[in-house]
Design a protein around this motif. Structure first.
Motif, mmCIF file in Angstrom:
data_model
loop_
_atom_site.group_PDB
_atom_site.id
_atom_site.type_symbol
_atom_site.label_atom_id
_atom_site.label_comp_id
_atom_site.label_asym_id
_atom_site.label_seq_id
_atom_site.Cartn_x
_atom_site.Cartn_y
_atom_site.Cartn_z
ATOM 1 N N GLU A 1 0.843 -1.202 0.000
ATOM 2 C CA GLU A 1 0.000 0.000 0.000
ATOM 3 C C GLU A 1 0.874 1.247 0.000
ATOM 4 O O GLU A 1 0.552 2.247 -0.643
ATOM 5 C CB GLU A 1 -0.889 0.009 1.242
ATOM 6 C CG GLU A 1 -1.773 1.247 1.337
ATOM 7 C CD GLU A 1 -2.742 1.184 2.508
ATOM 8 O OE1 GLU A 1 -2.726 0.183 3.247
ATOM 9 O OE2 GLU A 1 -3.511 2.135 2.681
ATOM 10 N N VAL A 2 1.979 1.177 0.752
ATOM 11 C CA VAL A 2 2.901 2.297 0.814
ATOM 12 C C VAL A 2 4.305 1.795 0.487
ATOM 13 O O VAL A 2 4.737 0.755 0.990
ATOM 14 C CB VAL A 2 2.912 2.951 2.214
ATOM 15 C CG1 VAL A 2 3.910 4.104 2.264
ATOM 16 C CG2 VAL A 2 1.519 3.444 2.583
ATOM 17 N N VAL A 3 4.992 2.518 -0.387
ATOM 18 C CA VAL A 3 6.399 2.260 -0.665
ATOM 19 C C VAL A 3 7.177 3.420 -0.051
ATOM 20 O O VAL A 3 6.964 4.579 -0.419
ATOM 21 C CB VAL A 3 6.679 2.179 -2.182
ATOM 22 C CG1 VAL A 3 8.157 1.923 -2.437
ATOM 23 C CG2 VAL A 3 5.813 1.105 -2.837
ATOM 24 N N VAL A 4 8.033 3.099 0.916
ATOM 25 C CA VAL A 4 8.824 4.124 1.595
ATOM 26 C C VAL A 4 10.239 4.112 1.038
ATOM 27 O O VAL A 4 10.906 3.074 1.055
ATOM 28 C CB VAL A 4 8.896 3.866 3.110
ATOM 29 C CG1 VAL A 4 9.711 4.957 3.794
ATOM 30 C CG2 VAL A 4 7.503 3.783 3.708
ATOM 31 N N LEU A 5 10.672 5.250 0.547
ATOM 32 C CA LEU A 5 12.017 5.366 -0.011
ATOM 33 C C LEU A 5 12.909 6.157 0.933
ATOM 34 O O LEU A 5 12.575 7.276 1.326
ATOM 35 C CB LEU A 5 11.951 6.080 -1.363
ATOM 36 C CG LEU A 5 11.459 5.232 -2.524
ATOM 37 C CD1 LEU A 5 11.037 6.120 -3.682
ATOM 38 C CD2 LEU A 5 12.550 4.267 -2.974
ATOM 39 N N GLY A 6 14.043 5.579 1.299
ATOM 40 C CA GLY A 6 14.987 6.262 2.169
ATOM 41 C C GLY A 6 16.408 5.953 1.758
ATOM 42 O O GLY A 6 16.651 5.445 0.668
ATOM 43 N N GLY A 7 17.339 6.286 2.653
ATOM 44 C CA GLY A 7 18.753 6.047 2.372
ATOM 45 C C GLY A 7 19.430 7.297 1.854
ATOM 46 O O GLY A 7 18.771 8.272 1.442
ATOM 47 N N GLY A 8 20.758 7.299 1.867
ATOM 48 C CA GLY A 8 21.549 8.487 1.555
ATOM 49 C C GLY A 8 21.263 9.092 0.189
ATOM 50 O O GLY A 8 21.176 10.321 0.049
ATOM 51 N N VAL A 9 21.105 8.256 -0.827
ATOM 52 C CA VAL A 9 20.871 8.776 -2.181
ATOM 53 C C VAL A 9 19.533 9.488 -2.250
ATOM 54 O O VAL A 9 19.408 10.573 -2.832
ATOM 55 C CB VAL A 9 20.949 7.630 -3.231
ATOM 56 C CG1 VAL A 9 20.455 8.098 -4.593
ATOM 57 C CG2 VAL A 9 22.372 7.093 -3.328
ATOM 58 N N ILE A 10 18.518 8.908 -1.605
ATOM 59 C CA ILE A 10 17.181 9.525 -1.621
ATOM 60 C C ILE A 10 17.167 10.777 -0.751
ATOM 61 O O ILE A 10 16.536 11.784 -1.107
ATOM 62 C CB ILE A 10 16.115 8.512 -1.148
ATOM 63 C CG1 ILE A 10 16.087 7.278 -2.074
ATOM 64 C CG2 ILE A 10 14.737 9.169 -1.066
ATOM 65 C CD1 ILE A 10 15.632 7.535 -3.481
ATOM 66 N N GLU A 11 17.861 10.717 0.395
ATOM 67 C CA GLU A 11 17.919 11.914 1.244
ATOM 68 C C GLU A 11 18.520 13.093 0.475
ATOM 69 O O GLU A 11 18.057 14.223 0.582
ATOM 70 C CB GLU A 11 18.719 11.628 2.517
ATOM 71 C CG GLU A 11 17.859 10.964 3.592
ATOM 72 C CD GLU A 11 18.677 10.363 4.725
ATOM 73 O OE1 GLU A 11 19.774 10.875 5.019
ATOM 74 O OE2 GLU A 11 18.218 9.362 5.301
ATOM 75 N N ALA A 12 19.570 12.805 -0.319
ATOM 76 C CA ALA A 12 20.233 13.882 -1.067
ATOM 77 C C ALA A 12 19.449 14.282 -2.312
ATOM 78 O O ALA A 12 19.319 15.461 -2.626
ATOM 79 C CB ALA A 12 21.645 13.455 -1.449
ATOM 80 N N LEU A 13 18.912 13.296 -3.031
ATOM 81 C CA LEU A 13 18.390 13.555 -4.369
ATOM 82 C C LEU A 13 16.927 13.179 -4.551
ATOM 83 O O LEU A 13 16.437 13.044 -5.680
ATOM 84 C CB LEU A 13 19.250 12.799 -5.398
ATOM 85 C CG LEU A 13 20.630 13.420 -5.644
ATOM 86 C CD1 LEU A 13 21.670 12.368 -5.970
ATOM 87 C CD2 LEU A 13 20.554 14.456 -6.759
ATOM 88 N N GLY A 14 16.237 13.002 -3.429
ATOM 89 C CA GLY A 14 14.840 12.568 -3.498
ATOM 90 C C GLY A 14 13.963 13.499 -4.317
ATOM 91 O O GLY A 14 13.143 13.045 -5.118
ATOM 92 N N ASP A 15 14.131 14.802 -4.130
ATOM 93 C CA ASP A 15 13.283 15.751 -4.872
ATOM 94 C C ASP A 15 13.455 15.573 -6.371
ATOM 95 O O ASP A 15 12.492 15.655 -7.129
ATOM 96 C CB ASP A 15 13.640 17.197 -4.499
ATOM 97 C CG ASP A 15 13.227 17.527 -3.076
ATOM 98 O OD1 ASP A 15 12.401 16.767 -2.513
ATOM 99 O OD2 ASP A 15 13.735 18.521 -2.526
ATOM 100 N N GLU A 16 14.706 15.355 -6.778
ATOM 101 C CA GLU A 16 14.991 15.183 -8.200
ATOM 102 C C GLU A 16 14.517 13.807 -8.696
ATOM 103 O O GLU A 16 14.031 13.679 -9.819
ATOM 104 C CB GLU A 16 16.496 15.323 -8.465
ATOM 105 C CG GLU A 16 17.045 16.734 -8.285
ATOM 106 C CD GLU A 16 17.257 17.139 -6.821
ATOM 107 O OE1 GLU A 16 17.137 16.264 -5.931
ATOM 108 O OE2 GLU A 16 17.518 18.330 -6.573
ATOM 109 N N MET A 17 14.681 12.784 -7.875
ATOM 110 C CA MET A 17 14.443 11.420 -8.341
ATOM 111 C C MET A 17 12.984 10.973 -8.240
ATOM 112 O O MET A 17 12.521 10.167 -9.048
ATOM 113 C CB MET A 17 15.343 10.440 -7.572
ATOM 114 C CG MET A 17 16.827 10.627 -7.895
ATOM 115 S SD MET A 17 17.898 9.583 -6.842
ATOM 116 C CE MET A 17 17.839 8.026 -7.756
#
Lengths: 337, 337
Positions: B260-276
């Motif tokens: 139901e929910v996909v949670v994305l985390g980790g260093g790459v997402i913390e830095a580039l989440g808005d872009e990705m």
């Protein structure tokens, strides 16, 4: 009055039915053609007829059923019994469960056909005794069923288990679903034949063109097996490639899901399992982590066509019991009057 | 006497600890460097010190702990608390749970670090309220956690959830695990940097070589973000490509697991989440079936570094309660004396 459960399996070309006694033994079975082209109402009627044939063969009346279960192609909503869509069967938000409930006069429980087949193998077949099972059925398409903690995993979508639509080769061949590089596009019979057709177009030779023309129309799994056995090089290569991709999919799923038993069934595996299984196992072992593969069995389905009806019947039995708080059918049925 | 639970998160470079009250609120936290190079015994000592620091900060003694939980890199056996292997931490069948139990004098429950992070987000963060959750943490590698029916899915292997090691591009780039075309090899920071390094070798230009040389050593997620923001074309292309593959992986997992929910985390997402994230969502939607994607939220993790310690603490609390039959800590603790 002794009470029974009816299992039904709705396929694109045939309908299977079986009557099970309270201990889960098959008392009788029946089969009819689906005649999908006649439309949803006609298919419904044929399902009812197939069920009645099985009841007659068991010498019991519909009033002796406490529940029925049916495995159907999806997507569907197992809670409401509505088939959301099934292009081949002309179902469009069709209330299969409620309609059958009217016909048989007992609660009818619906699940995905591959879930039912996996559950049958889990309860009575190749995966008996395991707590975590992955079923993969390779035929015209590739379907899957997942059992976790001994329960079918439906997920939030109510349609989990679509293992044929994992991408294993991004940008690869187009799948019927519209994506590219799905496992189904690479390793189902449709995918295998499509690959062969492309090779023929590119000038490669195969003995299959003799009977099926250059477009390789209506090549069955049996025809693929025959070609494989007469050492048709192109077909051998195509089958080995499909087995490699199936192993890649299974290896990925072992890393993600951690099943104890992987059950392989479906027309392609029934025809070519002996040839494919060793390749599948090697390919799986290259992808799956050693600690996750340790103790895992990758086996062929044991129940054949019976898996679906047995699974559907047991699903019906168990959901009925859950609804009635675990009461035996007689007591529950008395109580509900 | 009021009783508390300690949550620990063991990473390759740092150790986090937090003390939670019975209602699950964080009272205090602490952090130390792991110093993995000093070996397993030294790391164990540093874990204990970090825990004690958090206890001191909360003004409570170890005797007030009824349980502790720790998230650790794996593979590991969550039942026995033994870390099977962790190359970076020099663990080799190391009984982390039992050893910490001796140090803290209370039951210690071990789970995979990414499972703990996912569980933290499920209980207190971005996935609160969902029944089926997929956590994907993109950093040096790609780890995953699966919650089904509100429970962490460990599977038969006890190490399910390795979503970074699904093959999404068969025959693709070599992964650290030995396979080719794993999601981790394509979309983790390691995979992104490896792709950039190859491009530089092939003559393409990137601003990153100025600070990191042609071998692009020690390029952090932050450095990737800066390069992205200064419109480094090669880096932009590499990040977009990684996002596309992450979406392909998530789309496949939506078809298979139905979260139901996909949670994305980790260093790459913390830095580039808005872009990705927009690219990930588009790519997911191309792969996932519409009926399975319907109502699914793909969101960023909310708890950051706290997810692991909170998850580990809640896992400990719940397993403790299961073991003691749901009794509150005071009563259970009295009873066990």
């Amino acid at each position: 009055m002794e009470r029974f459960v009816l299992g039904l399996d709705l396929g694109g070309t045939k309908i299977n039915a079986a009557v099970l006694d309270p201990a889960g033994n098959v008392l009788s079975s029946a089969r009819e053609k689906t005649e999908a082209q006649l439309g949803a109402e006609a298919v419904l009627e044929r399902i009812v007829q197939t069920g009645q044939k099985a009841l007659q063969a068991a010498g019991i009346g519909a009033e002796q059923l406490y529940a029925a279960g049916i495995g159907s192609p999806g997507p569907l909503d197992w809670r409401s019994g509505v088939i959301i869509e099934s292009a081949h069967l002309h179902f469009d938000n069709f209330p299969l469960g409620p309609r059958l409930q009217q016909s048989f006069g007992c609660p009818v429980f619906v699940d995905n056909d591959v879930n039912a087949g996996t559950y049958g193998e889990y309860k009575k077949g190749a995966a008996a005794g395991a707590e975590y099972v992955l079923g993969m059925f390779v035929g015209t398409g590739i379907g899957g069923g997942i059992v976790t903690h001994g329960r079918i995993h439906h997920g939030f979508s109510r349609n989990a288990g679509e293992v044929g639509h994992m991408i294993v080769l991004a940008g690869g061949p187009r799948c019927n679903c519209g994506s590219r590089g799905c496992l189904e596009a690479l390793a189902s019979r449709t995918g295998i034949v499509r690959g062969l057709r492309k090779a023929v177009k590119d000038g490669y030779k195969t003995s299959l063109t003799k009977n099926h023309g250059k477009r390789l129309e209506e090549v069955s799994s049996g025809a693929l097996k025959e070609a494989y056995q007469r050492e048709d090089k192109l077909v051998r290569k195509a089958i080995k490639r499909a087995a490699k991709y199936i192993g890649i999919g299974i290896g990925s799923l072992i890393n993600v899901l951690g099943p104890e038993v992987v059950v392989l069934g479906g027309g392609v595996i029934e025809a070519l399992g002996d040839e494919m299984l060793p390749i599948i196992q090697r390919s799986t072992a290259r992808v799956a982590f050693e600690y996750s593969l340790n103790g895992v069995n990758i086996v062929r389905a044991q129940l054949g066509d019976d898996a679906g009806v047995i699974g559907a019947a047991i699903i019906a039995k168990e959901r009925f019991e859950t609804q009635t708080g675990g009461k035996p059918p007689e007591a529950a049925s008395e109580a509900s009057r």
